[in-house]
Design a protein around this motif. Structure first.
Motif, PDB file in Angstrom:
ATOM      1  N   ALA A 272       0.836  -1.205   0.000  1.00  0.00           N
ATOM      2  CA  ALA A 272       0.000   0.000   0.000  1.00  0.00           C
ATOM      3  C   ALA A 272       0.869   1.252   0.000  1.00  0.00           C
ATOM      4  O   ALA A 272       0.577   2.227  -0.711  1.00  0.00           O
ATOM      5  CB  ALA A 272      -0.925  -0.010   1.217  1.00  0.00           C
ATOM      6  N   GLU A 273       1.944   1.236   0.761  1.00  0.00           N
ATOM      7  CA  GLU A 273       2.857   2.384   0.809  1.00  0.00           C
ATOM      8  C   GLU A 273       3.535   2.592  -0.543  1.00  0.00           C
ATOM      9  O   GLU A 273       3.699   3.734  -0.998  1.00  0.00           O
ATOM     10  CB  GLU A 273       3.898   2.177   1.903  1.00  0.00           C
ATOM     11  CG  GLU A 273       3.318   2.237   3.313  1.00  0.00           C
ATOM     12  CD  GLU A 273       4.316   1.821   4.389  1.00  0.00           C
ATOM     13  OE1 GLU A 273       5.394   1.277   4.022  1.00  0.00           O
ATOM     14  OE2 GLU A 273       4.019   2.034   5.572  1.00  0.00           O
TER      15      GLU A 273
ATOM     16  N   GLN B 285       2.361   1.695  -3.528  1.00  0.00           N
ATOM     17  CA  GLN B 285       1.371   2.188  -4.486  1.00  0.00           C
ATOM     18  C   GLN B 285       0.983   3.637  -4.192  1.00  0.00           C
ATOM     19  O   GLN B 285       0.764   4.427  -5.114  1.00  0.00           O
ATOM     20  CB  GLN B 285       0.130   1.287  -4.477  1.00  0.00           C
ATOM     21  CG  GLN B 285       0.368  -0.123  -5.019  1.00  0.00           C
ATOM     22  CD  GLN B 285       0.772  -0.131  -6.479  1.00  0.00           C
ATOM     23  OE1 GLN B 285       1.958  -0.035  -6.806  1.00  0.00           O
ATOM     24  NE2 GLN B 285      -0.212  -0.204  -7.364  1.00  0.00           N
ATOM     25  N   ASN B 286       0.933   4.004  -2.931  1.00  0.00           N
ATOM     26  CA  ASN B 286       0.654   5.400  -2.576  1.00  0.00           C
ATOM     27  C   ASN B 286       1.749   6.317  -3.100  1.00  0.00           C
ATOM     28  O   ASN B 286       1.473   7.394  -3.632  1.00  0.00           O
ATOM     29  CB  ASN B 286       0.535   5.546  -1.055  1.00  0.00           C
ATOM     30  CG  ASN B 286      -0.906   5.679  -0.595  1.00  0.00           C
ATOM     31  OD1 ASN B 286      -1.752   6.175  -1.334  1.00  0.00           O
ATOM     32  ND2 ASN B 286      -1.184   5.236   0.606  1.00  0.00           N
TER      33      ASN B 286
ATOM     34  N   TYR C 179      -1.349   6.132  -6.426  1.00  0.00           N
ATOM     35  CA  TYR C 179      -2.590   5.365  -6.548  1.00  0.00           C
ATOM     36  C   TYR C 179      -3.640   5.698  -5.476  1.00  0.00           C
ATOM     37  O   TYR C 179      -4.736   5.168  -5.518  1.00  0.00           O
ATOM     38  CB  TYR C 179      -2.285   3.861  -6.504  1.00  0.00           C
ATOM     39  CG  TYR C 179      -1.689   3.343  -7.795  1.00  0.00           C
ATOM     40  CD1 TYR C 179      -2.483   2.734  -8.761  1.00  0.00           C
ATOM     41  CD2 TYR C 179      -0.332   3.476  -8.068  1.00  0.00           C
ATOM     42  CE1 TYR C 179      -1.947   2.259  -9.946  1.00  0.00           C
ATOM     43  CE2 TYR C 179       0.227   3.006  -9.252  1.00  0.00           C
ATOM     44  CZ  TYR C 179      -0.586   2.401 -10.180  1.00  0.00           C
ATOM     45  OH  TYR C 179      -0.041   1.940 -11.362  1.00  0.00           O
ATOM     46  N   MET C 180      -3.300   6.552  -4.509  1.00  0.00           N
ATOM     47  CA  MET C 180      -4.248   6.955  -3.459  1.00  0.00           C
ATOM     48  C   MET C 180      -4.882   5.723  -2.795  1.00  0.00           C
ATOM     49  O   MET C 180      -6.070   5.458  -2.932  1.00  0.00           O
ATOM     50  CB  MET C 180      -5.329   7.882  -4.025  1.00  0.00           C
ATOM     51  CG  MET C 180      -4.790   9.192  -4.558  1.00  0.00           C
ATOM     52  SD  MET C 180      -6.072  10.245  -5.301  1.00  0.00           S
ATOM     53  CE  MET C 180      -7.121  10.555  -3.881  1.00  0.00           C
ATOM     54  N   VAL C 181      -4.066   4.979  -2.073  1.00  0.00           N
ATOM     55  CA  VAL C 181      -4.441   3.656  -1.547  1.00  0.00           C
ATOM     56  C   VAL C 181      -4.945   3.732  -0.115  1.00  0.00           C
ATOM     57  O   VAL C 181      -4.414   4.466   0.716  1.00  0.00           O
ATOM     58  CB  VAL C 181      -3.228   2.702  -1.625  1.00  0.00           C
ATOM     59  CG1 VAL C 181      -3.558   1.366  -0.973  1.00  0.00           C
ATOM     60  CG2 VAL C 181      -2.810   2.501  -3.070  1.00  0.00           C
ATOM     61  N   GLU C 182      -5.968   2.950   0.154  1.00  0.00           N
ATOM     62  CA  GLU C 182      -6.417   2.646   1.513  1.00  0.00           C
ATOM     63  C   GLU C 182      -6.416   1.125   1.657  1.00  0.00           C
ATOM     64  O   GLU C 182      -6.715   0.420   0.692  1.00  0.00           O
ATOM     65  CB  GLU C 182      -7.826   3.179   1.772  1.00  0.00           C
ATOM     66  CG  GLU C 182      -7.927   4.692   1.766  1.00  0.00           C
ATOM     67  CD  GLU C 182      -9.351   5.186   2.014  1.00  0.00           C
ATOM     68  OE1 GLU C 182      -9.500   6.294   2.506  1.00  0.00           O
ATOM     69  OE2 GLU C 182     -10.295   4.421   1.697  1.00  0.00           O
ATOM     70  N   TRP C 183      -6.067   0.638   2.846  1.00  0.00           N
ATOM     71  CA  TRP C 183      -6.134  -0.798   3.056  1.00  0.00           C
ATOM     72  C   TRP C 183      -6.674  -1.084   4.446  1.00  0.00           C
ATOM     73  O   TRP C 183      -6.603  -0.248   5.340  1.00  0.00           O
ATOM     74  CB  TRP C 183      -4.764  -1.450   2.856  1.00  0.00           C
ATOM     75  CG  TRP C 183      -3.773  -1.200   3.956  1.00  0.00           C
ATOM     76  CD1 TRP C 183      -2.985  -0.090   4.131  1.00  0.00           C
ATOM     77  CD2 TRP C 183      -3.480  -2.070   5.050  1.00  0.00           C
ATOM     78  NE1 TRP C 183      -2.217  -0.224   5.255  1.00  0.00           N
ATOM     79  CE2 TRP C 183      -2.493  -1.429   5.839  1.00  0.00           C
ATOM     80  CE3 TRP C 183      -3.942  -3.330   5.443  1.00  0.00           C
ATOM     81  CZ2 TRP C 183      -1.965  -1.999   7.005  1.00  0.00           C
ATOM     82  CZ3 TRP C 183      -3.416  -3.910   6.598  1.00  0.00           C
ATOM     83  CH2 TRP C 183      -2.437  -3.251   7.362  1.00  0.00           C
TER      84      TRP C 183
ATOM     85  N   GLU D 173      -7.601   1.170  -4.387  1.00  0.00           N
ATOM     86  CA  GLU D 173      -6.853   2.211  -5.088  1.00  0.00           C
ATOM     87  C   GLU D 173      -7.865   3.187  -5.690  1.00  0.00           C
ATOM     88  O   GLU D 173      -8.645   2.811  -6.564  1.00  0.00           O
ATOM     89  CB  GLU D 173      -5.984   1.613  -6.191  1.00  0.00           C
ATOM     90  CG  GLU D 173      -4.892   0.696  -5.668  1.00  0.00           C
ATOM     91  CD  GLU D 173      -4.078   0.062  -6.785  1.00  0.00           C
ATOM     92  OE1 GLU D 173      -2.955  -0.375  -6.508  1.00  0.00           O
ATOM     93  OE2 GLU D 173      -4.574  -0.011  -7.933  1.00  0.00           O
TER      94      GLU D 173
ATOM     95  N   LYS E 116     -13.241   2.504  -8.168  1.00  0.00           N
ATOM     96  CA  LYS E 116     -11.896   2.289  -7.644  1.00  0.00           C
ATOM     97  C   LYS E 116     -11.411   0.932  -8.120  1.00  0.00           C
ATOM     98  O   LYS E 116     -12.174   0.147  -8.679  1.00  0.00           O
ATOM     99  CB  LYS E 116     -11.893   2.342  -6.114  1.00  0.00           C
ATOM    100  CG  LYS E 116     -12.767   1.278  -5.445  1.00  0.00           C
ATOM    101  CD  LYS E 116     -12.770   1.441  -3.947  1.00  0.00           C
ATOM    102  CE  LYS E 116     -13.640   0.381  -3.247  1.00  0.00           C
ATOM    103  NZ  LYS E 116     -15.075   0.531  -3.571  1.00  0.00           N
TER     104      LYS E 116
END
Length: 209
Positions: A134-135, A137-138, A142-146, A158, A201
């Motif tokens: 996630a880090e 991709q961020n 990609y503005m990621v939340e997990w 994403e 998303k």
């Protein structure tokens, strides 16, 4: 004509660095099908213009390798231009070498990214691997939340895709991202929603194998 070709080649180099991250001269020369000397000539111009930067990376054996990446100044070029350039280049590649060559290009990019990030994943628990991915991709926009769910299950969402225009036209880009997640996480990864297919998303459900 030569000046136009030089400008076009430099645009290709900038697009490669945008889509693939840091690259060595040898990597760029191989993909462009030109000599390393020719690549260095273009890099000198781009470096002079403040669009790229270089750093030395030490190797286990041999001399340090110089890797090139975009500067923040270069990043400003892309919101309006790089998507169209990338699509034009891929269309040209299909016309010249066929669609299989484009698939090989995406496959090579996937393998390069796996090689770049694999060491961070080695020896980590699945939850930590998901966090690291996630880090990564961020950092790539990609503005990621997990989140973790019951049953040792995880979800990665994403909310942005920097290569949406490319992925809309070349679905193999999405397939390669899924395979990259599966390899890096060493887990069962299922994509349940996709921006390129009209979703809000890109969403991935992750479970231990």
């Amino acid at each position: 004509m030569n000046q136009d070709m030089d400008i076009s080649t430099r645009k290709v180099i900038l697009t490669m660095l945008k889509t693939q991250g840091s690259l060595a001269v040898s990597d760029m020369a191989e993909q462009l099908g030109v000599t390393e000397m020719a690549v260095r000539r273009h890099l000198n111009t781009l470096e002079r213009d403040g669009l790229i930067q270089a750093r030395l990376v030490r190797q286990a054996m041999g001399r340090p390798t110089k890797l090139y990446s975009l500067t923040e100044q270069a990043d400003d070029l892309f919101p309006k231009k790089y998507k169209h350039l990338a699509l034009d280049l891929l269309a040209e590649l299909i016309e010249e070498a066929g669609e299989e060559q484009v698939e090989r290009l995406f496959e090579r990019r996937k393998e390069r990214l796996i090689e770049r990030y694999q060491q961070q994943m080695d020896g980590q628990q699945l939850s930590e691997r998901v966090k690291i991915l996630a880090e990564i991709q961020n950092a790539n926009g990609y503005m990621v939340e997990w989140k973790s769910e019951e049953g040792d299950r995880y979800v990665i969402d994403e909310h942005n895709c920097p290569i949406t225009k490319v992925a809309n036209q070349y679905k193999y880009a999405c397939n390669c991202e899924l395979k990259m997640f599966q390899k890096l996480l060493n887990a069962d990864v299922e994509r349940t929603e996709c921006l390129a297919k009209g979703g809000s998303k890109c969403s991935y459900t992750i479970r231990n194998n």
